[in-house]
Design a protein around this motif. Structure first.
Motif, mmCIF file in Angstrom:
data_model
loop_
_atom_site.group_PDB
_atom_site.id
_atom_site.type_symbol
_atom_site.label_atom_id
_atom_site.label_comp_id
_atom_site.label_asym_id
_atom_site.label_seq_id
_atom_site.Cartn_x
_atom_site.Cartn_y
_atom_site.Cartn_z
ATOM 1 N N SER A 114 44.834 33.546 -116.022
ATOM 2 C CA SER A 114 43.622 32.985 -116.619
ATOM 3 C C SER A 114 42.428 33.717 -116.027
ATOM 4 N N TYR A 157 43.871 27.935 -115.833
ATOM 5 C CA TYR A 157 45.302 28.196 -115.650
ATOM 6 C C TYR A 157 46.099 26.886 -115.736
ATOM 7 N N GLY A 163 46.293 25.643 -119.148
ATOM 8 C CA GLY A 163 47.270 26.454 -119.860
ATOM 9 C C GLY A 163 48.684 25.911 -119.688
#
Length: 785
Positions: free
Chosen positions: A174, A348, A351
């Motif tokens: 990320s 992140y 995600g």
């Protein structure tokens, strides 16, 4: 040789006058690979009526030397379920399809040109049933080339098998950037990037420049991407800001952003506005997060806090307008650095939540993940339909410009205001998809003339043939059946990873199935049918009305109803009998969706709050979950609801409102809690009325902060004379509490938001402002049930 490949993405290029499709993959050993398809050729269809030979001869005369028409075949197809003959026209260079499409359409006898707007690599993936995040087994031959950043390059000889399997260990990073923008909204030609935070499973790293010269960190960024070699790059609004800024900044300082797995390939903006990095999936999470209705202000910090991946109290927060000041102060510079790393980490972790769901959607629709994240729900459904059309030998209709035609929506039964206990919410599972299946609704089953064996919709009278099954019905039945099998399988699965995978799969199937009705009524849809959408809601209203009568016949009070659910109060031991009777009479599955220990209704529809059995509180429609009131007004309303539902004590709720007003007047508040957010639906110059948020936006522009259509502007109402519009300031320009018009917030935010809940119980404005009044004495006993 025979090898297995896990598909990440597709792309193509024309080389030596011939198109080559690249299947970006990972092999069983974890090597990043390309499988090259050199033999597939672009084509489209033409429907015709007239002299077949003459039409084919005229089509062939259109052939151009740069990309000749190589073949015209006569094929048997279906179009909206009806058998048709069509001409399948092949050429060599994909871009020439557009040219031939226009030319062929002008030939006498050609009625319609179809499937000329399906992208070449998607055409290949559809025809060969290849989907991202699936495996295929193929006979390949390895070739040597230095054009790619992959371990192996193969030429495809033959596809042997396609199957689902374990996802290999993907490399995911990320990123988040911070910009030094001292003079207003960031300008990439002027303002340098000072930080790029990156996060992976190994943790975070940060690229930084102390002297505001970002040439160095942009080069380091390129080197990091190449060396880490990620399969997926994750951002948050990265297509809307980060990539656009990085690209323009790199151009300004003279850095080549050679980030793709195809050496030298430039980053370009592709379908649905996403930035394409060839061989890598550039995924902007904002496309998934926009469906998160519970979070109205969808900032990274708010979303990460709501989902618990990085709560606000555990991270560093810096307002964007403070970044230059902090950066120039060496004692505060590390605060900005930590803020940047916290952003990268939040992305992140988000995600990890959204990517598995996106992967399952990608598997079903065949749309690559980077495009899917930015595609609307309608476009996701459409790609599934296009794939299923190919399997069914159906021609795909063209996208055409249509005007929106409104029609009557679902039934809403007005609520009876008050507090109720022991209330069941009965929900028709997937009502609209079930109606579409039961009554075979779709554009290909609609009958506009006489029909002896048709379903006829109530109220509107649209007719749909009973047999054979239509295109929508066939696909919906497949989706629902697969979801049913997955849910059954989940009951016996013990492995946590497998259970999460199945949960994401069934959720993706549910989302797509439930979107079919909306897609059918979407005027941009290829398979659009206003009559179909209108019929679905008409049947829905009829079913809900009948269910209400059944509930009443069994002694239940129906407190509220909305589209596909009814709220009933009665003897708990009769609830299963009610469910069985409604299910039997309507032929649809009904279930208890929720049980409220206590639920609060005002007189307004779509506005209620309830206490669930697990102690959680559902809030629907009140300002507490809307974005156009200040945070303090939303918080006070939420706390009022909690006090009423948990304790049933109205007096405690009143004391809370009074206490809040007193604290405001004593200056015990944060200015941030008084910011009112509104979106600009038009460009500033298009507004004729000087609404507060428009005036605030104009002041922000004057201060050097460009605000455009679609921007959200936060403002604070300050002291002064005249209209409210004349007394608003962009929130970042208000630093002193003594400027804030507290009485405005008391009278126009706190009191109104509180009265939304309390007014049905006889509470008036003066009761909230008067100290020491026995509020309970004002309550009408009939209001509590």
């Amino acid at each position: 040789m025979i090898k297995d490949f896990f598909i990440l993405d597709f792309s193509y290029e024309v080389k030596g006058g011939l198109p080559i499709i690249y299947i970006w993959s990972i092999d069983r050993d974890g090597n990043r690979c390309i499988v090259m398809e050199k033999n597939f050729r672009p084509y489209f269809y033409a429907l015709y009526d007239g002299d077949e030979k003459k039409i084919i001869e005229n089509i062939k005369k259109l052939s151009r030397a740069e990309s000749p028409i190589t073949k015209v075949d006569i094929v048997q197809k279906k179009y909206f379920g009806n058998p048709v003959k069509a001409l399948q026209i092949y050429t060599i260079i994909p871009t020439y399809i557009r040219i031939y499409r226009e030319d062929v359409a002008k030939i006498k006898g050609v009625k319609e040109v179809l499937e000329a707007d399906i992208r070449f690599y998607m055409r290949y993936s559809i025809d060969n049933d290849l989907k991202p995040f699936n495996w295929f087994e193929a006979e390949v031959e390895e070739i040597k080339t230095d054009d790619f950043r992959v371990k192996h390059v193969y030429e495809l000889k033959k596809i042997i098998n396609r199957y689902e399997g374990e996802v290999p260990d993907l490399r995911i990073i990320s990123f988040s950037i911070e910009v030094y923008n001292k003079y207003g909204y960031p300008n990439p030609r002027r303002d340098p990037i000072i930080l790029i935070g990156l996060w992976s499973k190994e943790g975070g790293i940060q690229l930084s420049t102390e002297n505001k010269d970002d040439l160095k960190i942009l080069r380091e960024f390129v080197n990091y991407i190449i060396s880490y070699d990620p399969d997926i790059i994750v951002g948050f609004n990265s297509n809307g800001f980060d990539w656009e800024y990085i690209l323009e900044r790199a151009k300004t300082v003279g850095v080549k952003l050679d980030l793709s797995r195809k050496i030298g390939a430039e980053i370009s903006q592709g379908t649905y506005g996403h930035y394409s990095i060839i061989g890598r999936l550039n995924v902007d999470l904002i496309g998934f997060i926009m469906s998160l209705e519970e979070v109205k202000s969808k900032t990274l910090i708010n979303v990460a806090d709501y989902l618990g991946v990085l709560p606000k109290e555990k991270r560093t927060i810096v307002e964007w307008y403070d970044i230059p000041r902090y950066w120039d102060d060496e004692s505060k510079r590390n605060i900005v650095k930590q803020y940047n790393l916290d952003n990268a980490k939040s992305i992140y972790l988000l995600g990890e939540i959204f990517l598995p769901f996106g992967e399952e959607l990608s598997k079903i629709t065949g749309l690559p993940l980077d495009q899917l994240s930015m595609a609307s729900v309608g476009n996701r459904v459409e790609w599934l339909l296009i794939r299923e059309a190919y399997k069914a030998n159906e021609l795909v209709p063209n996208k055409t410009e249509k005007e929106f035609e409104p029609y009557k929506g679902g039934l809403v039964i007005e609520p009876k205001a008050g507090i109720y206990e022991d209330v069941y919410v009965l929900d028709f599972s997937s009502m609209y998809p079930s109606i579409m299946i039961k009554f075979n609704i779709g554009p290909d089953t609609l009958v506009k003339g006489n029909c002896e064996d048709c379903w006829i919709s109530p109220e509107v009278g649209h007719k749909f043939r009973k047999e054979p099954s239509g295109f929508y019905k066939i696909i919906l039945e497949k989706l629902i059946e697969e979801r049913k099998k997955i849910k059954e399988k989940m009951e016996s699965v013990k492995n946590e990873y497998e259970l999460r995978k199945l949960e994401n799969r069934q959720r993706a199937l549910k989302v797509l199935a439930n979107a079919f009705y909306g897609y059918m009524g979407w005027y941009n849809a290829r398979w659009y049918s206003r009559e179909g959408a209108e019929a679905v809601t008409a049947w829905g209203r009829s079913i809900l009305k009948s269910s209400v009568e059944i509930a009443k016949s069994l002694g239940f009070d129906v407190i509220y109803g909305d589209t596909d659910s009814i709220f009933v109060k009665g003897l708990s031991h009769n609830i299963n009998k009610l469910i069985d009777k409604i299910s039997e009479s309507q032929g649809l599955e009904v279930r208890v969706d929720k049980h409220y220990k206590r639920v609060l209704f005002t007189e307004n529809k779509k506005r209620y709050a309830g206490l669930l059995d697990n102690g959680k509180i559902d809030i629907v429609g009140f300002e507490a979950v809307r974005g156009d009131w200040c945070e303090l007004a939303k918080d006070i309303q939420k706390h009022i609801i909690e006090k009423i539902l948990v304790s049933g004590n109205i007096n405690e709720a009143i004391k809370l409102v009074r206490s809040t007003i007193m604290k405001l007047r004593r200056g015990e508040y944060n200015i941030e809690d008084l910011v009112i957010w509104k979106s600009l639906e038009k460009d500033i110059d298009e507004y004729e009325v000087s609404a507060p948020h428009v005036i605030a936006a104009k002041k922000a522009i004057q201060a050097g902060y460009p605000i455009t259509k679609g921007s959200r502007i936060g403002y604070v109402v300050v002291k002064g004379s005249g209209r409210v519009s004349d007394r608003v300031e962009p929130y970042f320009l208000v630093k002193e509490k003594n400027r804030v018009d507290i009485e405005y917030y008391v009278n126009n935010q706190i009191i109104p938001s509180a009265l939304r809940i309390l007014q049905p119980f006889g509470i008036k404005e003066n009761m909230l402002k008067t100290s020491g009044t026995d509020i309970l004495g004002f309550l009408s006993p009939s209001k509590k049930k």
